[in-house]
Structures are given as C-alpha cells and as structure tokens.
Design a protein around this motif. Structure first.
Motif, PDB file in Angstrom:
ATOM      1  N   ARG A  77       0.835  -1.208   0.000  1.00 31.17           N
ATOM      2  CA  ARG A  77       0.000   0.000   0.000  1.00 31.17           C
ATOM      3  C   ARG A  77       0.864   1.250   0.000  1.00 31.17           C
ATOM      4  O   ARG A  77       1.062   1.897   1.028  1.00 31.17           O
ATOM      5  N   GLY A  79       1.539   4.977  -1.974  1.00 26.41           N
ATOM      6  CA  GLY A  79       1.160   6.017  -2.922  1.00 26.41           C
ATOM      7  C   GLY A  79       2.384   6.834  -3.275  1.00 26.41           C
ATOM      8  O   GLY A  79       3.227   7.092  -2.413  1.00 26.41           O
ATOM      9  N   LYS A 100      -8.002   6.675 -12.161  1.00 24.90           N
ATOM     10  CA  LYS A 100      -7.220   5.961 -11.151  1.00 24.90           C
ATOM     11  C   LYS A 100      -8.132   5.082 -10.296  1.00 24.90           C
ATOM     12  O   LYS A 100      -7.782   3.948  -9.951  1.00 24.90           O
ATOM     13  N   ALA A 145      -2.165   9.956  -5.880  1.00 22.45           N
ATOM     14  CA  ALA A 145      -1.354   9.064  -5.039  1.00 22.45           C
ATOM     15  C   ALA A 145      -2.147   8.541  -3.844  1.00 22.45           C
ATOM     16  O   ALA A 145      -1.848   7.474  -3.308  1.00 22.45           O
ATOM     17  N   PRO A 150      -3.465   4.627   0.771  1.00 27.34           N
ATOM     18  CA  PRO A 150      -2.186   3.964   1.048  1.00 27.34           C
ATOM     19  C   PRO A 150      -1.734   4.149   2.494  1.00 27.34           C
ATOM     20  O   PRO A 150      -2.128   5.098   3.170  1.00 27.34           O
ATOM     21  N   LEU A 153       3.262   7.159   1.804  1.00 27.17           N
ATOM     22  CA  LEU A 153       3.349   8.091   0.684  1.00 27.17           C
ATOM     23  C   LEU A 153       4.811   8.422   0.417  1.00 27.17           C
ATOM     24  O   LEU A 153       5.566   8.753   1.346  1.00 27.17           O
TER      25      LEU A 153
END
Length: 305
Positions: A77, A79, A100, A145, A150, A153
C-alpha cells in the motif's frame, strides 16, 4: 516503533557510477521522514527502488514488513508522487481521479470529491488539467497518489512550482494526512527550511551515500540556537549569570568559552549587564542553527540543490 521502510546497504550501480552506495534507512510507522540532498544525490533513485520502479544492484529492502526482491511485487500500500505526476492534460481533475479509481477498483461516489477537497481542487470543475498551474498539477498528483488509501506516501520534491501560500497549504495537508489518516510519509525537498517545519526525522544523502539519519528533535537539541561568549576568565561571568540573572540554561564548553541558551531574543540584556558590572569578555554573539547549516556542514560548500 515498527519500521515500515527499512533498507540495508542498498546500492544501485550504473556502469562505474553508484547512484546509491550502501544506503541504510529506517522509516518508522507514523514518521514524516525528510530526505535531503542535492540534485543527483540519489533521493529519487532511493524512492524508485522503494516503489519497485528500479531494481537495486545490492542490498535488502523491506516495506510494511515484507522483504522486496522483485519488480512485480506490487501488492503493498504505497502512494507515490515521484517526478512529474502522470496526468491526462485534456481531462479534468475529477476525470483524472476517476481513471485511477477504475484502475484500483474504487467507487466514485463522494470519494473523488473528498480527495479534491483535501488537496484544495474542489473548485476546478470542468477546467482541463492542461490549464492548471504547476502547483495545481502537483496537488492533483498528490490526490491520485492517495487513491486506494495507502499506508505510505513517497513524495519527491512535491512543492516544486508552488508559491509560498501553496507550499503552506501543502504542508498542512501533509500534516493532516499523517495525523488523521496515520499515513507514513517520505518527502524529499531542497527547501530545507520548509521541511524543518513538519518532518520528525531526516536523512541526508550526498553523492549516493547516507551521511546522517536522525530524529529532528535530536538534531535541534544538538544544534540549537545559542549565545556564544568567549573570555579569558569565565569565573566572574558564570557567577554573574547564576547570581544576578539567575540563568540555568548555559554550558561551559572550554576554559574560555560558554554557550547560553536563554534570552536569545534579547541577548543585549546579558551583554549590557556584563559591561555595566565591569566584567570583561572577548567575544559575544548569537548563533542560530538550521537544516541548511547542518546540510552545508556535512556536504561542504554552497547548497545548490
């Protein structure tokens, strides 16, 4: 605290050139980790390896507790906003996010609107991305993102092209993501003064090597602002500081030099008091520290990042 990103002696070599050389970083869960280095230092290479865009030549990488050994291990996970965001210029911000969402299997209803609100692009409506400013494109890249919620990052120079107000807004967004959504963030930037406002840990990369990694609090404790006072005889000065000014935050660092950590906004209260008391000293000045100072001291020379 558990590390969500851990590298051990990570190396990436292109021919005779080492873009990364034995780099070992530790990013704990909940960190906002600032990656500092000049252009070409290896920051982007490190992020691309973490994101599995590049395969390292040597070393080990663990992300979210799973050791990564292959390019096709894409189940984690993460981004990313690395280099320029991949946007469709003839589509709106909403349409870019919708694509996305389709890719990762997320429903549109309400979700895209919340992301646009988060990055301050809710007002863009039918405006096409090709008419966005560079800062707006970066914020849209951040929203993309974030699709999929997520845990980590990776943001490579995300404030490029933003004006001071945009940078401040971006900083607040990063803090919100970290504090409210518990997202661990790795962010690189050459705007070191800005990074120091919200990161809690930093890593300094120079010519492919990790020169230093530490918590920001430790850095600030070691390199905090201070008044430097030098004199042939410190005894009467110490007595004056303790008895007349009742100061406690000072440190004798050598027989002829001491640091004072109080009255930094009004250092003249100390210097004028010493003069009026007839106590001699050779040098008295205020020294302030910053990430820029530390970076220059470690890498040597003017900062050109």
């Amino acid at each position: 605290m558990q590390n969500v990103i851990e590298t051990i002696n990570l190396t990436k070599q292109y021919g005779k050139v080492k873009a990364l050389d034995q780099v070992s970083v530790n990013v704990a869960q909940g960190d906002i980790y600032g990656l500092i280095g000049r252009n070409g230092a290896g920051k982007t290479t490190l992020m691309k390896i973490i994101n599995r865009q590049i395969i390292p030549s040597e070393g080990k990488l663990s992300v979210l507790g799973e050791e990564i050994s292959k390019r096709d291990n894409l189940n984690l996970r993460i981004g990313t906003l690395i280099e320029a965001p991949g946007l469709y210029p003839d589509l709106t911000a909403y349409q870019n996010l919708a694509l996305k969402c389709q890719l990762v299997g997320y429903q549109f209803n309400g979700y895209i609107d919340s992301l646009l609100e988060l990055v301050n692009l809710a007002h863009t409506g039918k405006k096409k991305v090709k008419n966005f400013s560079l800062g707006m494109k970066q914020r849209l890249g951040l929203a993309i993102a974030l699709v999929g919620n997520p845990d980590v990052l990776l943001l490579d120079e995300p404030t490029n092209g933003m004006d001071p107000q945009g940078i401040a807004e971006f900083r607040e967004t990063i803090l919100k993501l970290n504090q409210e959504r518990k997202i661990t963030i790795v962010i690189s930037s050459h705007i070191l003064g800005e990074l120091s406002k919200f990161i809690n840990k930093l890593g300094i990369i120079h010519e492919g090597k990790l020169l230093r990694e530490e918590c920001l609090n430790d850095f600030e404790s070691e390199n905090r602002d201070r008044i430097i006072l030098k004199a042939q005889d410190l005894n009467p000065i110490v007595a004056y500081l303790e008895e007349q000014l009742q100061l406690q935050a000072f440190k004798v660092v050598s027989p002829h030099e001491l640091y004072i950590f109080e009255h930094l906004n009004q250092p003249e209260l100390i210097s004028h008091g010493l003069i009026q008391a007839g106590i001699l000293f050779d040098l008295f000045y205020l020294e302030r520290f910053s990430l820029e100072d530390m970076f220059l001291n470690l890498t040597g020379g003017v900062h050109h990042a």
